[in-house]
Scaffold this active site. Structure first.
Site: not given
Length: 177
Positions: A162, A168, A103, A134, A106
């Site tokens: 989430d 979510r 998903d 990100k 980071d």
């Protein structure tokens, strides 16, 4: 007195999420075939992986499917800095191309661990695809091969992302800050 719950701010509405996934499928399709094993990183990547594999099918690519359950956050808002493997790959990937789906990118820890696991399992080639990336202050390795959306540096929820296991299922990508 209890604190008021935070209200999610929509950053990427559901229709835009669908557009990003369709565009990613068009970019990924030339690099996969029906023998490719798409490996979703659970649990957050499930929504994206389901949508992307259906989008790939619509353009004639019917990849195989598997999952790796990795955890680095638990119910916290920041990574612990280590990865737990809660469930390994279920199907053999020896000699096959593997497409790892997640998903959000980071810290890069989960993606790096998934690549390592796939290579150790004998994958012929490993590609990585994330819905969102990100910004991060330090170099990350490996950077994903395919990125759908450059996300802001905010706490994201919805579309698999989430907050302590909740939110979510929101169809939009939202900020919770």
């Amino acid at each position: 007195m209890a604190e008021a719950p935070l209200s999610p701010t929509v950053l990427l509405p559901e229709a835009e999420v669908a557009r990003v996934v369709a565009e990613l499928a068009a970019r990924v399709a030339p690099h996969v075939d029906d023998e490719t094993v798409a490996v979703v990183l659970l649990t957050g990547g499930l929504w994206f992986a389901a949508d992307l594999t259906r989008a790939l099918s619509r353009v004639g690519k019917n990849v195989r499917f598997d999952a790796l359950w990795l955890a680095s956050y638990g119910d916290e808002t920041e990574s612990r800095g280590s990865i737990d493997v809660r469930a390994p790959l279920q199907r053999p990937v020896t000699g096959r191309k593997v497409l790892i789906l997640d998903d959000v990118f980071d810290t890069g820890l989960s993606l790096a661990e998934a690549v390592r696991i796939a290579k150790e399992a004998g994958a012929a080639e490993v590609l990585t695809c994330v819905f969102a990336r990100k910004p991060w202050p330090l170099p990350r390795a490996p950077e994903p091969d395919f990125v759908g959306w450059e996300a802001p540096n905010r706490f994201l929820v919805g579309y698999g992302l989430d907050h302590a296991g909740g939110l979510r299922g929101l169809p939009d990508v939202c900020a919770l800050d």
